[in-house]
Enzyme design. Sequence first.
Site, PDB file in Angstrom:
ATOM      1  N   ARG A 152      13.041 -31.001   0.897  1.00  0.00           N
ATOM      2  CA  ARG A 152      11.974 -31.236   0.438  1.00  0.00           C
ATOM      3  C   ARG A 152      10.679 -31.133  -0.243  1.00  0.00           C
ATOM      4  O   ARG A 152      11.155 -31.078  -1.756  1.00  0.00           O
ATOM      5  CB  ARG A 152      11.510 -29.155   1.243  1.00  0.00           C
ATOM      6  CG  ARG A 152      12.001 -29.048   2.429  1.00  0.00           C
ATOM      7  CD  ARG A 152      11.692 -27.787   3.286  1.00  0.00           C
ATOM      8  NE  ARG A 152      12.810 -27.396   3.820  1.00  0.00           N
ATOM      9  CZ  ARG A 152      14.150 -26.524   3.826  1.00  0.00           C
ATOM     10  NH1 ARG A 152      13.525 -26.107   3.191  1.00  0.00           N
ATOM     11  NH2 ARG A 152      14.478 -26.180   4.922  1.00  0.00           N
ATOM     12  N   ARG A 202      21.029 -13.511  11.595  1.00  0.00           N
ATOM     13  CA  ARG A 202      19.804 -13.797  10.936  1.00  0.00           C
ATOM     14  C   ARG A 202      18.765 -14.958  11.698  1.00  0.00           C
ATOM     15  O   ARG A 202      18.590 -15.639  12.243  1.00  0.00           O
ATOM     16  CB  ARG A 202      20.122 -15.210   9.909  1.00  0.00           C
ATOM     17  CG  ARG A 202      19.371 -15.427   8.816  1.00  0.00           C
ATOM     18  CD  ARG A 202      19.098 -16.523   8.035  1.00  0.00           C
ATOM     19  NE  ARG A 202      18.158 -17.013   6.942  1.00  0.00           N
ATOM     20  CZ  ARG A 202      18.329 -18.112   7.067  1.00  0.00           C
ATOM     21  NH1 ARG A 202      19.581 -19.380   7.421  1.00  0.00           N
ATOM     22  NH2 ARG A 202      17.478 -19.045   6.044  1.00  0.00           N
ATOM     23  N   GLU A 247      22.317 -12.265   1.085  1.00  0.00           N
ATOM     24  CA  GLU A 247      22.201 -12.077   2.188  1.00  0.00           C
ATOM     25  C   GLU A 247      22.848 -11.445   3.272  1.00  0.00           C
ATOM     26  O   GLU A 247      21.935 -10.840   4.001  1.00  0.00           O
ATOM     27  CB  GLU A 247      21.085 -13.592   2.377  1.00  0.00           C
ATOM     28  CG  GLU A 247      20.302 -13.822   1.888  1.00  0.00           C
ATOM     29  CD  GLU A 247      20.119 -15.546   2.434  1.00  0.00           C
ATOM     30  OE1 GLU A 247      20.713 -16.073   1.449  1.00  0.00           O
ATOM     31  OE2 GLU A 247      18.920 -15.855   3.028  1.00  0.00           O
ATOM     32  N   ASN A 262      25.108 -16.250  11.250  1.00  0.00           N
ATOM     33  CA  ASN A 262      24.049 -16.785  10.866  1.00  0.00           C
ATOM     34  C   ASN A 262      23.982 -18.592  11.503  1.00  0.00           C
ATOM     35  O   ASN A 262      24.861 -19.401  10.731  1.00  0.00           O
ATOM     36  CB  ASN A 262      24.129 -17.452   9.120  1.00  0.00           C
ATOM     37  CG  ASN A 262      23.181 -18.256   9.213  1.00  0.00           C
ATOM     38  OD1 ASN A 262      22.195 -19.266   9.228  1.00  0.00           O
ATOM     39  ND2 ASN A 262      22.387 -18.108   7.524  1.00  0.00           N
ATOM     40  N   HIS A 274      13.149 -17.435   2.585  1.00  0.00           N
ATOM     41  CA  HIS A 274      14.633 -16.185   1.864  1.00  0.00           C
ATOM     42  C   HIS A 274      13.818 -15.463   1.805  1.00  0.00           C
ATOM     43  O   HIS A 274      14.321 -14.630   0.358  1.00  0.00           O
ATOM     44  CB  HIS A 274      13.696 -17.513   0.751  1.00  0.00           C
ATOM     45  CG  HIS A 274      14.443 -18.978   0.491  1.00  0.00           C
ATOM     46  ND1 HIS A 274      13.995 -19.580  -0.374  1.00  0.00           N
ATOM     47  CD2 HIS A 274      15.392 -19.396   1.232  1.00  0.00           C
ATOM     48  CE1 HIS A 274      14.600 -20.842  -0.335  1.00  0.00           C
ATOM     49  NE2 HIS A 274      16.032 -20.419   0.443  1.00  0.00           N
TER      50      HIS A 274
END
Length: 415
Positions: free
Chosen positions: A250, A99, A396, A7, A189
């Site tokens: 964010r 990923r 994940e 990742n 996600h």
Amino acid sequence: MNVLVLNCGSSSLKFQVIESDLDLIERDADRTLASGVIERIGSEALITVRAPGAPVLKRAEPLRDHRAALEYAIGLFRSGDVRIEEASSIADVHAIGHRIVHGGEKLTKSIIIDSSVVEQIEDCIELAPLHNPANLKGIAAAKAIFGDSVPHVAVFDTAFHATMPATSFLYALPYQLYVRHRVRRYGFHGTSHRYVAYRYRQLTGKSREETNIVTVHLGNGCSICAIRGGESLDTSMGMTPVEGLVMGTRSGDLDASILPFLHHKEGMQVDELDGMLNKRSGLLGISGLTNDMRDLLEEERANQDRRAGLAVDIFCQRVRKYIGAYLAIMNGADALVFTGGIGENSDEIRRRICADMGFLGISLDEKLNSATVGRLEGEVSGSGCRVRIFVIPTNEELLIARDTVRCVRDAPRRW
Ligand code: ADP
């Protein structure tokens, strides 16, 4: 087989080596042999490696790029520097799962990476200018080190949401913008929402078709997903990860006309506006203190900091609004599932989100809720609630490893 899961961020590389194969997946017996993170690639990098039964290894080393970082990590195992029995076998990598953040409209399933897949990931750079280039660096580094004799598989954050209908993915903008520039909602996600939905299914014995739940991923980035019949029906992130919930830095949803207003009022240019939405808003923007939920809760508790409290309240209210909206479009759901650093660890945030939702059939058991923290998995529903509530730590990397195995073994993906 040993699957190396990568990742890559712009200056970081997270990796895990997971022993998995079709029979291990079947028995839910795949296991993580080692995991690590290399930060600040490009200068004096910080390396942290963990392996079960071994002391955590921490190093600082100048590493100029992702290839150097990956070579260093593999070298640690090959040289036996990581003092665990299986170190040399860990260095023996049989497949690599990458990923990848954005797969656009075409890459909607995990896939073995060949040159055409690389081109398609490049095509999506304009949709994810911060993420896809870093992911591509990971592919280039791994191919340079392991070559093509080791299969490389791409697993996309957007893929799980490919089932969203046009009523969920289209913006109410001129339709031509979708046709010409693929301006639409993609969602992110996806691997996390998919993983917790899979675990929910295991915990409850439900079939995929019976899986009607709302999954709430609250970390630095936050998103929520309406899963109906096992498929993503809607999710809060949009064309980019800015839309939806309030996040660490964010903004989440806002009136888009604020941007031209700020341009006229403060002379802010496109890049500045983008930086504001992504890096200076959210919990950090409201509190003026930090993007870290733990610290905000502490400021609120210890110092009664008004803006810290406001940031947390706005964060929770946004999640509540989305839960209500998703229960409406799904005609109700069987469960809410919390995950992500905040969703897994903060019983307080879960309590504040679920407070006064009795009308919707949502209530928490206080004791179970406060006991289910620190990567514990379990049900935290109050008695008599109509929508069950679960806490499920996300993983994940495990799904990336499993998708990699299935692509390499050419077996159908079930979840
Ligand atoms: P990322 O999205 O970067 O993977 P994580 O999922 O690790 O992030 O979530 C990070 C967030 O989780 C931070 O805001 C952190 O403060 C928060 N967090 C972790 N533990 C707790 C806790 N015990 N209470 C409240 N927030 C927590």
